[in-house]
Motif scaffolding. Sequence first.
Motif, PDB file in Angstrom:
ATOM      1  N   ALA A 136     -16.269 -12.169  13.998  1.00  0.00           N
ATOM      2  CA  ALA A 136     -15.272 -13.088  14.546  1.00  0.00           C
ATOM      3  C   ALA A 136     -13.932 -12.394  14.751  1.00  0.00           C
ATOM      4  CB  ALA A 136     -15.104 -14.289  13.625  1.00  0.00           C
ATOM      5  N   SER A 146      -9.305  -7.727  17.713  1.00  0.00           N
ATOM      6  CA  SER A 146     -10.335  -8.245  18.613  1.00  0.00           C
ATOM      7  C   SER A 146     -10.926  -9.534  18.053  1.00  0.00           C
ATOM      8  CB  SER A 146     -11.462  -7.210  18.794  1.00  0.00           C
ATOM      9  OG  SER A 146     -10.981  -6.047  19.434  1.00  0.00           O
ATOM     10  N   LEU A 147     -10.970 -10.558  18.888  1.00  0.00           N
ATOM     11  CA  LEU A 147     -11.642 -11.811  18.546  1.00  0.00           C
ATOM     12  C   LEU A 147     -13.004 -11.821  19.226  1.00  0.00           C
ATOM     13  CD1 LEU A 147      -8.700 -14.350  19.058  1.00  0.00           C
ATOM     14  CD2 LEU A 147      -9.361 -13.163  16.965  1.00  0.00           C
ATOM     15  N   ASN A 148     -14.015 -12.319  18.520  1.00  0.00           N
ATOM     16  CA  ASN A 148     -15.373 -12.368  19.066  1.00  0.00           C
ATOM     17  C   ASN A 148     -15.778 -10.988  19.571  1.00  0.00           C
ATOM     18  OD1 ASN A 148     -17.854 -13.203  19.982  1.00  0.00           O
ATOM     19  ND2 ASN A 148     -17.070 -14.431  21.671  1.00  0.00           N
ATOM     20  N   TYR A 149     -15.805 -10.033  18.644  1.00  0.00           N
ATOM     21  CA  TYR A 149     -16.044  -8.628  18.987  1.00  0.00           C
ATOM     22  C   TYR A 149     -17.379  -8.440  19.688  1.00  0.00           C
ATOM     23  CZ  TYR A 149     -16.118  -3.560  18.338  1.00  0.00           C
ATOM     24  OH  TYR A 149     -16.153  -2.209  18.544  1.00  0.00           O
ATOM     25  N   GLU A 151     -18.639  -9.878  21.989  1.00  0.00           N
ATOM     26  CA  GLU A 151     -19.266 -11.160  22.337  1.00  0.00           C
ATOM     27  C   GLU A 151     -20.447 -11.506  21.429  1.00  0.00           C
ATOM     28  OE1 GLU A 151     -19.741 -11.820  26.603  1.00  0.00           O
ATOM     29  OE2 GLU A 151     -18.510 -10.051  26.955  1.00  0.00           O
ATOM     30  N   PHE A 153     -20.428 -13.954  19.505  1.00  0.00           N
ATOM     31  CA  PHE A 153     -20.533 -15.397  19.729  1.00  0.00           C
ATOM     32  C   PHE A 153     -20.793 -15.584  21.226  1.00  0.00           C
ATOM     33  CE2 PHE A 153     -18.253 -14.838  15.874  1.00  0.00           C
ATOM     34  CZ  PHE A 153     -18.544 -15.938  15.075  1.00  0.00           C
ATOM     35  N   GLY A 156     -18.855 -17.873  23.840  1.00  0.00           N
ATOM     36  CA  GLY A 156     -17.495 -17.613  24.294  1.00  0.00           C
ATOM     37  C   GLY A 156     -16.490 -17.795  23.170  1.00  0.00           C
ATOM     38  N   THR A 157     -15.210 -17.682  23.520  1.00  0.00           N
ATOM     39  CA  THR A 157     -14.114 -17.795  22.555  1.00  0.00           C
ATOM     40  C   THR A 157     -13.145 -18.866  23.019  1.00  0.00           C
ATOM     41  OG1 THR A 157     -14.294 -15.420  22.096  1.00  0.00           O
ATOM     42  CG2 THR A 157     -12.293 -16.540  21.346  1.00  0.00           C
ATOM     43  N   GLN A 158     -12.870 -19.836  22.175  1.00  0.00           N
ATOM     44  CA  GLN A 158     -11.950 -20.912  22.521  1.00  0.00           C
ATOM     45  C   GLN A 158     -10.736 -20.868  21.620  1.00  0.00           C
ATOM     46  OE1 GLN A 158     -13.446 -24.845  23.689  1.00  0.00           O
ATOM     47  NE2 GLN A 158     -12.129 -25.732  22.114  1.00  0.00           N
ATOM     48  N   ILE A 159      -9.552 -20.967  22.227  1.00  0.00           N
ATOM     49  CA  ILE A 159      -8.299 -21.009  21.485  1.00  0.00           C
ATOM     50  C   ILE A 159      -7.673 -22.375  21.729  1.00  0.00           C
ATOM     51  CG2 ILE A 159      -6.019 -19.976  21.169  1.00  0.00           C
ATOM     52  CD1 ILE A 159      -7.188 -17.362  22.211  1.00  0.00           C
ATOM     53  N   LYS A 166     -14.977 -16.370  28.257  1.00  0.00           N
ATOM     54  CA  LYS A 166     -16.387 -15.992  28.150  1.00  0.00           C
ATOM     55  C   LYS A 166     -16.627 -14.787  29.047  1.00  0.00           C
ATOM     56  CE  LYS A 166     -21.134 -17.695  28.302  1.00  0.00           C
ATOM     57  NZ  LYS A 166     -22.019 -18.847  28.558  1.00  0.00           N
TER      58      LYS A 166
END
Length: 271
Positions: A136, A146-149, A151, A153, A156-159, A166
């Motif tokens: 994560a 890095s967020l959601n390294y 990918e 997940f 996608g990645t939601q903020i 995505k």
Amino acid sequence: MKKILLASTLLLSISFQAQQNTFFENLIGKEFENYPTEHQNYRISNKLITNVGWVLDTFWWGGIQFETHNHIKLKSRYGTVYISESGYTGINTENPQSTLDVAGNFRVASNGNYLFYDGLGDLKLSYQARGTGGRAIVHDTNNVLSLNYQEDFSGGTQIGHTFFVKGSNASLQGKFEAKEIKVTLTPTADFVFADDYDLPKLEDVEKHIKEKKHLPEIASAKQMEKEGVNVGEFQIKLLQKIEELTLYTIEQNKLIKEQQKRIESLENKNK
């Protein structure tokens, strides 16, 4: 006298040895001496565990309480639990700096779900009912967060509730404000100035406008409202129309000059 002295010395030696070593199989709480059924609930004993060896085995129904005015240290061959005098707990460190200080990795898990820190800069999350999860948060090379390294997940990645990323695409449901935006897209609209460019006739442009109510090659207002606008492509299309308009203006300027010459020629003849 010598015999008495020798006997006294021997007794003192035995007494001292007894004080140094105590051998036991089970120690039972004194209060339960006459209650055999409670012996198993209040005991200190040794126990043989396969592939481990003899261990200290304790069971005390009411709980076990340790109190000290200094620190407490529990140490195995490869690990240490240390509680400092100030109340900080260290795992594999004897100098804890916070309420819980872990030297190394740690994992928190429940029913297959987990949070895991590898001790190197990766924080992994997984909630099995929602997917496999993965890395994560990662402290990446060049000091990048890095967020959601890579990918992990896949969804996608939601903020927050409005910004979603995505792959190489991002969407924002709301307003976006910036001091500068740079859009890189090829090709540009310079093809309009090529010698072989087929510049639309103004009569055809006029006809299209009357029938469609918008410029050729430009989406209608309804289409824009329904599908949105690709900013990069739209900017190039607008530039194309500006360059076409420039060519029209140049042609009109030539015609105006030619007409001006003819007017001046006629005026000179009439003098």
